[in-house]
Design a protein around this motif. Structure first.
Motif, PDB file in Angstrom:
ATOM      1  N   PRO A 165       0.830  -1.201   0.000  1.00 46.54           N
ATOM      2  CA  PRO A 165       0.000   0.000   0.000  1.00 46.54           C
ATOM      3  C   PRO A 165       0.868   1.255   0.000  1.00 46.54           C
ATOM      4  CG  PRO A 165       0.028  -0.969   2.180  1.00 46.54           C
ATOM      5  CD  PRO A 165       0.774  -1.914   1.283  1.00 46.54           C
ATOM      6  N   VAL A 166       0.351   2.302  -0.612  1.00 49.68           N
ATOM      7  CA  VAL A 166       1.088   3.555  -0.759  1.00 49.68           C
ATOM      8  C   VAL A 166       0.188   4.724  -0.367  1.00 49.68           C
ATOM      9  CG1 VAL A 166       2.340   5.063  -2.354  1.00 49.68           C
ATOM     10  CG2 VAL A 166       2.382   2.579  -2.701  1.00 49.68           C
ATOM     11  N   THR A 167       0.766   5.693   0.322  1.00 44.42           N
ATOM     12  CA  THR A 167       0.108   6.982   0.536  1.00 44.42           C
ATOM     13  C   THR A 167       0.788   8.000  -0.356  1.00 44.42           C
ATOM     14  OG1 THR A 167      -0.729   6.674   2.793  1.00 44.42           O
ATOM     15  CG2 THR A 167      -0.114   8.910   2.165  1.00 44.42           C
ATOM     16  N   LEU A 168      -0.006   8.800  -1.049  1.00 41.47           N
ATOM     17  CA  LEU A 168       0.528   9.831  -1.933  1.00 41.47           C
ATOM     18  C   LEU A 168      -0.076  11.176  -1.580  1.00 41.47           C
ATOM     19  CD1 LEU A 168       2.145  10.715  -4.438  1.00 41.47           C
ATOM     20  CD2 LEU A 168       0.159  10.098  -5.828  1.00 41.47           C
ATOM     21  N   LEU A 169       0.787  12.137  -1.266  1.00 44.38           N
ATOM     22  CA  LEU A 169       0.361  13.501  -0.972  1.00 44.38           C
ATOM     23  C   LEU A 169       0.758  14.395  -2.135  1.00 44.38           C
ATOM     24  CD1 LEU A 169       1.629  13.769   2.723  1.00 44.38           C
ATOM     25  CD2 LEU A 169      -0.595  12.984   1.920  1.00 44.38           C
ATOM     26  N   GLY A 170      -0.228  15.036  -2.767  1.00 41.53           N
ATOM     27  CA  GLY A 170       0.042  15.923  -3.888  1.00 41.53           C
ATOM     28  C   GLY A 170      -0.436  15.319  -5.187  1.00 41.53           C
ATOM     29  N   LEU A 171      -1.454  15.939  -5.777  1.00 40.16           N
ATOM     30  CA  LEU A 171      -2.072  15.368  -6.973  1.00 40.16           C
ATOM     31  C   LEU A 171      -2.104  16.374  -8.118  1.00 40.16           C
ATOM     32  CD1 LEU A 171      -5.004  13.461  -5.235  1.00 40.16           C
ATOM     33  CD2 LEU A 171      -2.844  12.505  -6.074  1.00 40.16           C
ATOM     34  N   GLY A 172      -0.956  17.013  -8.343  1.00 39.50           N
ATOM     35  CA  GLY A 172      -0.822  17.797  -9.556  1.00 39.50           C
ATOM     36  C   GLY A 172      -0.721  16.851 -10.737  1.00 39.50           C
ATOM     37  N   ALA A 173      -0.249  17.356 -11.869  1.00 36.67           N
ATOM     38  CA  ALA A 173      -0.164  16.510 -13.056  1.00 36.67           C
ATOM     39  C   ALA A 173       0.730  15.297 -12.816  1.00 36.67           C
ATOM     40  CB  ALA A 173       0.354  17.322 -14.236  1.00 36.67           C
ATOM     41  N   MET A 174       1.890  15.512 -12.172  1.00 40.08           N
ATOM     42  CA  MET A 174       2.791  14.392 -11.920  1.00 40.08           C
ATOM     43  C   MET A 174       2.226  13.463 -10.862  1.00 40.08           C
ATOM     44  SD  MET A 174       5.489  12.722 -12.633  1.00 40.08           S
ATOM     45  CE  MET A 174       6.449  13.813 -13.690  1.00 40.08           C
ATOM     46  N   GLY A 175       1.730  14.020  -9.768  1.00 31.68           N
ATOM     47  CA  GLY A 175       1.176  13.186  -8.711  1.00 31.68           C
ATOM     48  C   GLY A 175       0.027  12.325  -9.200  1.00 31.68           C
TER      49      GLY A 175
ATOM     50  N   TRP B 124      -4.205  12.301  -0.811  1.00 32.37           N
ATOM     51  CA  TRP B 124      -4.672  13.577  -0.249  1.00 32.37           C
ATOM     52  C   TRP B 124      -4.143  14.698  -1.127  1.00 32.37           C
ATOM     53  CZ3 TRP B 124      -1.992  17.925   1.195  1.00 32.37           C
ATOM     54  CH2 TRP B 124      -2.747  18.934   1.821  1.00 32.37           C
ATOM     55  N   ASN B 125      -4.961  15.720  -1.289  1.00 33.41           N
ATOM     56  CA  ASN B 125      -4.558  16.893  -2.048  1.00 33.41           C
ATOM     57  C   ASN B 125      -5.223  18.127  -1.458  1.00 33.41           C
ATOM     58  OD1 ASN B 125      -3.084  17.800  -4.566  1.00 33.41           O
ATOM     59  ND2 ASN B 125      -5.093  18.704  -4.937  1.00 33.41           N
ATOM     60  N   ARG B 126      -4.507  19.229  -1.542  1.00 35.07           N
ATOM     61  CA  ARG B 126      -5.044  20.486  -1.033  1.00 35.07           C
ATOM     62  C   ARG B 126      -6.372  20.834  -1.704  1.00 35.07           C
ATOM     63  NH1 ARG B 126      -0.767  23.852   1.516  1.00 35.07           N
ATOM     64  NH2 ARG B 126       0.807  23.000   0.110  1.00 35.07           N
ATOM     65  N   THR B 127      -6.438  20.593  -3.009  1.00 32.39           N
ATOM     66  CA  THR B 127      -7.670  20.823  -3.764  1.00 32.39           C
ATOM     67  C   THR B 127      -8.448  19.514  -3.808  1.00 32.39           C
ATOM     68  OG1 THR B 127      -6.503  22.432  -5.150  1.00 32.39           O
ATOM     69  CG2 THR B 127      -8.631  21.624  -5.946  1.00 32.39           C
ATOM     70  N   PRO B 128      -9.538  19.389  -3.049  1.00 32.23           N
ATOM     71  CA  PRO B 128     -10.246  18.101  -2.911  1.00 32.23           C
ATOM     72  C   PRO B 128     -10.734  17.509  -4.226  1.00 32.23           C
ATOM     73  CG  PRO B 128     -10.952  19.642  -1.217  1.00 32.23           C
ATOM     74  CD  PRO B 128     -10.114  20.432  -2.179  1.00 32.23           C
ATOM     75  N   ALA B 129     -11.044  18.352  -5.222  1.00 34.13           N
ATOM     76  CA  ALA B 129     -11.609  17.832  -6.475  1.00 34.13           C
ATOM     77  C   ALA B 129     -10.662  16.844  -7.153  1.00 34.13           C
ATOM     78  CB  ALA B 129     -11.934  18.987  -7.415  1.00 34.13           C
ATOM     79  N   ARG B 130      -9.371  17.118  -7.091  1.00 30.06           N
ATOM     80  CA  ARG B 130      -8.421  16.210  -7.728  1.00 30.06           C
ATOM     81  C   ARG B 130      -8.398  14.863  -7.026  1.00 30.06           C
ATOM     82  NH1 ARG B 130      -3.270  20.262  -8.924  1.00 30.06           N
ATOM     83  NH2 ARG B 130      -4.271  21.438 -10.617  1.00 30.06           N
ATOM     84  N   ALA B 131      -8.492  14.894  -5.711  1.00 28.86           N
ATOM     85  CA  ALA B 131      -8.525  13.638  -4.960  1.00 28.86           C
ATOM     86  C   ALA B 131      -9.822  12.890  -5.233  1.00 28.86           C
ATOM     87  CB  ALA B 131      -8.382  13.925  -3.474  1.00 28.86           C
ATOM     88  N   ALA B 132     -10.909  13.624  -5.380  1.00 25.60           N
ATOM     89  CA  ALA B 132     -12.209  12.983  -5.621  1.00 25.60           C
ATOM     90  C   ALA B 132     -12.200  12.210  -6.928  1.00 25.60           C
ATOM     91  CB  ALA B 132     -13.314  14.039  -5.624  1.00 25.60           C
ATOM     92  N   ALA B 133     -11.545  12.762  -7.940  1.00 29.63           N
ATOM     93  CA  ALA B 133     -11.478  12.073  -9.231  1.00 29.63           C
ATOM     94  C   ALA B 133     -10.782  10.723  -9.097  1.00 29.63           C
ATOM     95  CB  ALA B 133     -10.756  12.945 -10.245  1.00 29.63           C
ATOM     96  N   LEU B 134      -9.707  10.675  -8.316  1.00 24.02           N
ATOM     97  CA  LEU B 134      -8.998   9.414  -8.106  1.00 24.02           C
ATOM     98  C   LEU B 134      -9.798   8.485  -7.196  1.00 24.02           C
ATOM     99  CD1 LEU B 134      -5.346  10.721  -7.766  1.00 24.02           C
ATOM    100  CD2 LEU B 134      -6.261   9.322  -9.613  1.00 24.02           C
ATOM    101  N   GLY B 135     -10.555   9.093  -6.288  1.00 24.91           N
ATOM    102  CA  GLY B 135     -11.422   8.284  -5.428  1.00 24.91           C
ATOM    103  C   GLY B 135     -12.434   7.505  -6.256  1.00 24.91           C
ATOM    104  N   ALA B 136     -12.934   8.139  -7.294  1.00 29.05           N
ATOM    105  CA  ALA B 136     -13.895   7.472  -8.180  1.00 29.05           C
ATOM    106  C   ALA B 136     -13.249   6.328  -8.936  1.00 29.05           C
ATOM    107  CB  ALA B 136     -14.486   8.491  -9.154  1.00 29.05           C
ATOM    108  N   GLU B 137     -11.929   6.357  -9.026  1.00 30.12           N
ATOM    109  CA  GLU B 137     -11.202   5.299  -9.745  1.00 30.12           C
ATOM    110  C   GLU B 137     -10.687   4.208  -8.814  1.00 30.12           C
ATOM    111  OE1 GLU B 137      -8.190   7.035 -12.274  1.00 30.12           O
ATOM    112  OE2 GLU B 137      -9.469   8.756 -12.705  1.00 30.12           O
ATOM    113  N   GLY B 138     -10.938   4.362  -7.525  1.00 38.63           N
ATOM    114  CA  GLY B 138     -10.573   3.303  -6.598  1.00 38.63           C
ATOM    115  C   GLY B 138      -9.609   3.670  -5.494  1.00 38.63           C
TER     116      GLY B 138
END
Length: 293
Positions: A10-20, A37-51
């Motif tokens: 398992p991996v935790t990733l902080l920062g979901l810009g283009a590279m993240g 986790w990301n400062r801007t929740p919308a980016r994290a939400a998109a990945l949440g929808a993917e699993g």
């Protein structure tokens, strides 16, 4: 799980810009449980929808897994995001672009908080992530034991290259290579400027330019060998005296074409200085010594 199923780390990733985001998708595609986790929740939400599991805070994300990867804007962002988290016992991998000095200071900062630390310098752009044939990789430096423990997981998005126990070496390699890249871009910009006002299609010059740069690139091996041996006359093809003698042609051509010589003049001046101070039979390698402060 079946008998043949291999449980992925398992991996935790902080920062979901283009590279993240690219890193996140590569790990998920390989079956690694991912907390983001990301400062801007919308980016994290998109990945949440993917699993991915989306944490409500950086502290929650850090607490979720032993391996914590950080890919933020800058070193100050790392301080801000991780400052209120519990890092004891965590394996912290920092892929945030920074200087060697910042990496060394961050390694000590992590150690004081009970974390193990690796610094990384990403030699790839987001479209290269998750594409093995693109040949992207990350320089890693810091704890060798930590690198070896997580090498398989870290190698999922792009390749890995360990460059030493000194935490600053990854950033140093990163900036060294990128500095050479910008020098190449500067030369290419000057080349295109020379033909800009002429009836020459830049797309016809481009393949000639690319092939020439590729042909010249192996010269770095001669430079490295000369630096290691201390003999700057070893294996010289075009000595510095001959090359300095030719520089007026480049400057005159630029003037005639109405092109500023500002991208070439500083290097030519260093060449003239080295010729005045050293041997005309040397290669251009001695210019490197003039850059040291």
């Amino acid at each position: 799980m079946t008998q043949n199923t291999v449980e992925k780390a398992p991996v935790t990733l902080l920062g979901l810009g283009a590279m993240g985001t690219a890193l996140a998708r590569a790990w998920m595609a390989d079956g690694h449980p991912l907390t983001v986790w990301n400062r801007t929740p919308a980016r994290a939400a998109a990945l949440g929808a993917e699993g991915a599991r989306v944490a409500d805070s950086a502290a929650e994300a850090v607490a979720a897994n032993a391996l914590v990867v950080v890919c933020l804007l800058d070193d100050a962002s790392v301080e801000e995001v991780l400052g209120g988290t519990e890092l004891a016992g965590r394996d912290l991998v920092n892929l945030t672009t920074g200087t060697p000095g910042q990496a060394r200071a961050r390694a000590e900062w992590a150690r004081e908080r009970g974390a193990r630390y690796l610094d990384g310098g990403i030699m790839a752009v987001p479209p290269m992530v998750g594409v093995p044939e693109a040949s992207g990789y990350v320089f890693y430096s810091g704890s060798r034991e930590l690198f070896e423990r997580h090498q398989e997981t870290l190698g999922v998005p792009v390749g890995t290259r360990y460059v030493g126990e000194d935490a600053g070496f990854a950033a140093l390699h990163d900036v060294a290579l990128l500095s050479a890249m910008y020098g190449m871009f500067a030369g290419a910009a000057h080349a295109f400027a020379l033909i800009r006002k002429e009836d020459i299609d830049p797309t016809s010059l481009a393949p000639l330019l690319a092939d020439w740069l590729v042909a010249m690139a192996p010269a770095v091996h001669t430079t490295a060998d000369q630096l290691k041996s201390g003999d700057y006359t070893k294996g010289v093809v075009s000595n510095i005296a001959m090359q300095v003698a030719g520089t007026p042609t480049f400057l005159s051509t630029a003037e005639q074409q109405g092109v500023s010589p500002e991208l070439l003049s500083p290097f030519f001046e260093l060449m003239r200085r080295r010729l005045a101070e050293g041997s005309g039979e040397e290669d251009l390698t001695g210019v490197i010594d003039l850059l040291l402060q």
